[in-house]
Design a protein around this motif. Structure first.
Motif, PDB file in Angstrom:
ATOM      1  N   MET A 130       0.830  -1.201   0.000  1.00 12.72           N
ATOM      2  CA  MET A 130       0.000   0.000   0.000  1.00 12.72           C
ATOM      3  C   MET A 130       0.868   1.256   0.000  1.00 12.72           C
ATOM      4  SD  MET A 130      -3.551  -0.037   1.566  1.00 12.72           S
ATOM      5  CE  MET A 130      -4.689  -1.340   1.229  1.00 12.72           C
ATOM      6  N   GLN A 131       0.314   2.267  -0.652  1.00 12.47           N
ATOM      7  CA  GLN A 131       1.002   3.554  -0.676  1.00 12.47           C
ATOM      8  C   GLN A 131       0.872   4.225   0.688  1.00 12.47           C
ATOM      9  OE1 GLN A 131      -0.056   6.100  -3.871  1.00 12.47           O
ATOM     10  NE2 GLN A 131       0.060   4.523  -5.414  1.00 12.47           N
ATOM     11  N   ASN A 132       1.493   5.384   0.799  1.00 12.41           N
ATOM     12  CA  ASN A 132       1.450   6.147   2.044  1.00 12.41           C
ATOM     13  C   ASN A 132       0.025   6.366   2.519  1.00 12.41           C
ATOM     14  OD1 ASN A 132       4.197   6.344   1.889  1.00 12.41           O
ATOM     15  ND2 ASN A 132       4.192   8.365   0.953  1.00 12.41           N
ATOM     16  N   ALA A 133      -0.156   6.377   3.813  1.00 18.19           N
ATOM     17  CA  ALA A 133      -1.475   6.569   4.398  1.00 18.19           C
ATOM     18  C   ALA A 133      -1.867   8.047   4.377  1.00 18.19           C
ATOM     19  CB  ALA A 133      -1.476   6.041   5.823  1.00 18.19           C
ATOM     20  N   ILE A 134      -3.177   8.272   4.206  1.00 18.30           N
ATOM     21  CA  ILE A 134      -3.726   9.630   4.213  1.00 18.30           C
ATOM     22  C   ILE A 134      -5.017   9.630   5.030  1.00 18.30           C
ATOM     23  CG2 ILE A 134      -2.759  10.138   1.925  1.00 18.30           C
ATOM     24  CD1 ILE A 134      -5.680   9.948   0.838  1.00 18.30           C
ATOM     25  N   TYR A 135      -5.564  10.821   5.204  1.00 17.48           N
ATOM     26  CA  TYR A 135      -6.902  10.982   5.763  1.00 17.48           C
ATOM     27  C   TYR A 135      -7.826  11.441   4.638  1.00 17.48           C
ATOM     28  CZ  TYR A 135      -4.892  10.888  10.464  1.00 17.48           C
ATOM     29  OH  TYR A 135      -4.245  10.521  11.615  1.00 17.48           O
ATOM     30  N   LEU A 136      -9.059  10.960   4.655  1.00 12.67           N
ATOM     31  CA  LEU A 136     -10.089  11.398   3.719  1.00 12.67           C
ATOM     32  C   LEU A 136     -11.111  12.216   4.498  1.00 12.67           C
ATOM     33  CD1 LEU A 136     -11.575  11.410   0.988  1.00 12.67           C
ATOM     34  CD2 LEU A 136     -12.588   9.191   1.643  1.00 12.67           C
ATOM     35  N   ALA A 137     -11.150  13.513   4.212  1.00 16.65           N
ATOM     36  CA  ALA A 137     -12.074  14.423   4.904  1.00 16.65           C
ATOM     37  C   ALA A 137     -13.403  14.452   4.155  1.00 16.65           C
ATOM     38  CB  ALA A 137     -11.470  15.819   5.011  1.00 16.65           C
ATOM     39  N   SER A 138     -14.119  13.330   4.200  1.00 14.25           N
ATOM     40  CA  SER A 138     -15.392  13.205   3.501  1.00 14.25           C
ATOM     41  C   SER A 138     -16.158  12.019   4.054  1.00 14.25           C
ATOM     42  CB  SER A 138     -15.147  12.990   1.998  1.00 14.25           C
ATOM     43  OG  SER A 138     -16.346  12.649   1.334  1.00 14.25           O
ATOM     44  N   ALA A 139     -17.456  12.189   4.211  1.00 15.98           N
ATOM     45  CA  ALA A 139     -18.302  11.081   4.654  1.00 15.98           C
ATOM     46  C   ALA A 139     -18.854  10.289   3.470  1.00 15.98           C
ATOM     47  CB  ALA A 139     -19.458  11.621   5.494  1.00 15.98           C
ATOM     48  N   SER A 140     -18.498  10.690   2.249  1.00 22.12           N
ATOM     49  CA  SER A 140     -19.056  10.088   1.040  1.00 22.12           C
ATOM     50  C   SER A 140     -18.661   8.621   0.875  1.00 22.12           C
ATOM     51  CB  SER A 140     -18.584  10.868  -0.192  1.00 22.12           C
ATOM     52  OG  SER A 140     -18.828  10.132  -1.370  1.00 22.12           O
ATOM     53  N   PRO A 141     -19.642   7.728   0.782  1.00 25.98           N
ATOM     54  CA  PRO A 141     -19.315   6.323   0.525  1.00 25.98           C
ATOM     55  C   PRO A 141     -18.718   6.127  -0.867  1.00 25.98           C
ATOM     56  CG  PRO A 141     -21.709   6.641   0.618  1.00 25.98           C
ATOM     57  CD  PRO A 141     -21.070   7.949   0.993  1.00 25.98           C
ATOM     58  N   ARG A 142     -19.079   6.989  -1.822  1.00 34.71           N
ATOM     59  CA  ARG A 142     -18.521   6.884  -3.176  1.00 34.71           C
ATOM     60  C   ARG A 142     -17.035   7.233  -3.168  1.00 34.71           C
ATOM     61  NH1 ARG A 142     -23.354   8.763  -2.866  1.00 34.71           N
ATOM     62  NH2 ARG A 142     -22.768  10.938  -2.748  1.00 34.71           N
ATOM     63  N   ARG A 143     -16.666   8.281  -2.454  1.00 34.30           N
ATOM     64  CA  ARG A 143     -15.241   8.648  -2.391  1.00 34.30           C
ATOM     65  C   ARG A 143     -14.438   7.571  -1.666  1.00 34.30           C
ATOM     66  NH1 ARG A 143     -17.219  14.317  -1.788  1.00 34.30           N
ATOM     67  NH2 ARG A 143     -16.957  15.153  -3.880  1.00 34.30           N
ATOM     68  N   LYS A 144     -15.024   7.007  -0.623  1.00 36.18           N
ATOM     69  CA  LYS A 144     -14.365   5.925   0.111  1.00 36.18           C
ATOM     70  C   LYS A 144     -14.100   4.738  -0.818  1.00 36.18           C
ATOM     71  CE  LYS A 144     -14.991   2.744   3.988  1.00 36.18           C
ATOM     72  NZ  LYS A 144     -15.875   2.330   5.087  1.00 36.18           N
ATOM     73  N   GLU A 145     -15.105   4.361  -1.588  1.00 32.23           N
ATOM     74  CA  GLU A 145     -14.980   3.239  -2.520  1.00 32.23           C
ATOM     75  C   GLU A 145     -13.928   3.517  -3.580  1.00 32.23           C
ATOM     76  OE1 GLU A 145     -17.956   1.549  -5.845  1.00 32.23           O
ATOM     77  OE2 GLU A 145     -18.811   1.597  -3.826  1.00 32.23           O
ATOM     78  N   LEU A 146     -13.931   4.732  -4.123  1.00 34.41           N
ATOM     79  CA  LEU A 146     -12.964   5.081  -5.174  1.00 34.41           C
ATOM     80  C   LEU A 146     -11.542   5.121  -4.630  1.00 34.41           C
ATOM     81  CD1 LEU A 146     -15.000   7.788  -7.097  1.00 34.41           C
ATOM     82  CD2 LEU A 146     -14.377   5.509  -7.917  1.00 34.41           C
ATOM     83  N   LEU A 147     -11.365   5.701  -3.453  1.00 34.45           N
ATOM     84  CA  LEU A 147     -10.032   5.781  -2.859  1.00 34.45           C
ATOM     85  C   LEU A 147      -9.489   4.380  -2.572  1.00 34.45           C
ATOM     86  CD1 LEU A 147      -7.920   7.864  -2.113  1.00 34.45           C
ATOM     87  CD2 LEU A 147      -8.946   8.029   0.149  1.00 34.45           C
ATOM     88  N   THR A 148     -10.351   3.465  -2.185  1.00 35.05           N
ATOM     89  CA  THR A 148      -9.957   2.073  -1.958  1.00 35.05           C
ATOM     90  C   THR A 148      -9.380   1.466  -3.230  1.00 35.05           C
ATOM     91  OG1 THR A 148     -11.617   1.835  -0.229  1.00 35.05           O
ATOM     92  CG2 THR A 148     -10.793  -0.196  -1.211  1.00 35.05           C
ATOM     93  N   GLN A 149      -9.934   1.851  -4.387  1.00 34.81           N
ATOM     94  CA  GLN A 149      -9.446   1.325  -5.672  1.00 34.81           C
ATOM     95  C   GLN A 149      -7.993   1.698  -5.935  1.00 34.81           C
ATOM     96  OE1 GLN A 149     -11.931   1.986  -9.127  1.00 34.81           O
ATOM     97  NE2 GLN A 149     -13.795   1.759  -7.912  1.00 34.81           N
ATOM     98  N   LEU A 150      -7.534   2.796  -5.361  1.00 31.32           N
ATOM     99  CA  LEU A 150      -6.141   3.219  -5.569  1.00 31.32           C
ATOM    100  C   LEU A 150      -5.156   2.438  -4.698  1.00 31.32           C
ATOM    101  CD1 LEU A 150      -6.345   7.112  -5.923  1.00 31.32           C
ATOM    102  CD2 LEU A 150      -5.910   5.415  -7.705  1.00 31.32           C
ATOM    103  N   GLY A 151      -5.668   1.702  -3.730  1.00 25.01           N
ATOM    104  CA  GLY A 151      -4.771   0.952  -2.855  1.00 25.01           C
ATOM    105  C   GLY A 151      -4.046   1.837  -1.858  1.00 25.01           C
ATOM    106  N   ILE A 152      -4.613   2.999  -1.579  1.00 23.97           N
ATOM    107  CA  ILE A 152      -4.027   3.918  -0.601  1.00 23.97           C
ATOM    108  C   ILE A 152      -4.671   3.639   0.749  1.00 23.97           C
ATOM    109  CG2 ILE A 152      -3.783   6.343   0.069  1.00 23.97           C
ATOM    110  CD1 ILE A 152      -3.936   7.040  -2.934  1.00 23.97           C
ATOM    111  N   GLU A 153      -3.840   3.470   1.770  1.00 26.61           N
ATOM    112  CA  GLU A 153      -4.374   3.279   3.118  1.00 26.61           C
ATOM    113  C   GLU A 153      -4.910   4.617   3.610  1.00 26.61           C
ATOM    114  OE1 GLU A 153      -2.536   2.379   7.468  1.00 26.61           O
ATOM    115  OE2 GLU A 153      -1.650   1.263   5.796  1.00 26.61           O
ATOM    116  N   PHE A 154      -6.133   4.619   4.160  1.00 27.31           N
ATOM    117  CA  PHE A 154      -6.698   5.883   4.631  1.00 27.31           C
ATOM    118  C   PHE A 154      -7.670   5.659   5.773  1.00 27.31           C
ATOM    119  CE2 PHE A 154      -9.691   4.342   1.494  1.00 27.31           C
ATOM    120  CZ  PHE A 154     -10.931   4.689   1.987  1.00 27.31           C
TER     121      PHE A 154
END
Length: 186
Positions: A1-25
């Protein structure tokens, strides 16, 4: 996995898309005033909100890794369209989009205590001509109520789209290529 980040969003769509990148968040929501300023262009508006959300996350104490903020607006005739307030607003909005090409602007921003960088991705989306019956059935589905511009391309609203030029993922809510590129620059 790439570097970990924070996602400042409650959006389930953004969560799903970010998961596709393999970034830990880790995901959390921020409370930000999303009002558009008078005479603020849609592109300045969406970029300001993405930056505000990322910087709000840092201010909340999430500063040991980059914070990703994002926002999406649907634009027609240089006017940003929000989420529909009721059925009448939804009908009026989709009648404006019917048979025309509009823009979806998605801004992404990464922030830390030292800096913030951002980018806006523009995608052209063309709708078929919509009948009153189609609009009524779509409203009854419950999908448009919490969507910018009153539709979700990844759901039932995708059936209205005849052409797209740009990033499909930006229309859903998080442009994958640009997000990964901006994070590597950060």
């Amino acid at each position: 996995m790439q570097n970990a980040i924070y996602l400042a969003s409650a959006s389930p769509r953004r969560k799903e898309l970010l998961t596709q990148l393999g970034i830990e968040f880790s995901q959390f929501s921020v409370d930000a005033d999303e009002s558009q300023f008078e005479n603020e262009s849609p592109i300045a508006y969406v970029e300001r909100l993405a930056r505000l959300k990322a910087q709000s996350g840092v201010a909340m104490g999430y500063h040991d890794r980059p914070v990703l903020g994002s926002d999406t607006v649907v634009v027609i005739d240089n006017q940003a369209l929000g989420k529909p307030t009721d059925k009448a607003d939804f009908i009026a909005t989709l009648k404006r989009l019917s048979g025309r090409t509009h823009q979806v602007l998605t801004a992404i921003a990464f922030a830390s205590t030292e800096r913030v960088i951002s980018q806006v991705v523009t995608t052209d989306v063309t709708f078929k001509s919509l009948s009153n019956e189609e609009l009524d059935a779509y409203w009854q589905s419950g999908e448009p109520q919490d969507k910018a511009g009153g539709y979700g391309i990844q759901g039932l609203g995708g059936r209205f789209v005849t052409h797209i030029s740009g990033s499909y993922f930006a229309v859903v809510g998080l442009p994958l290529y640009e997000c990964e590129k901006l994070l590597s620059e950060f």
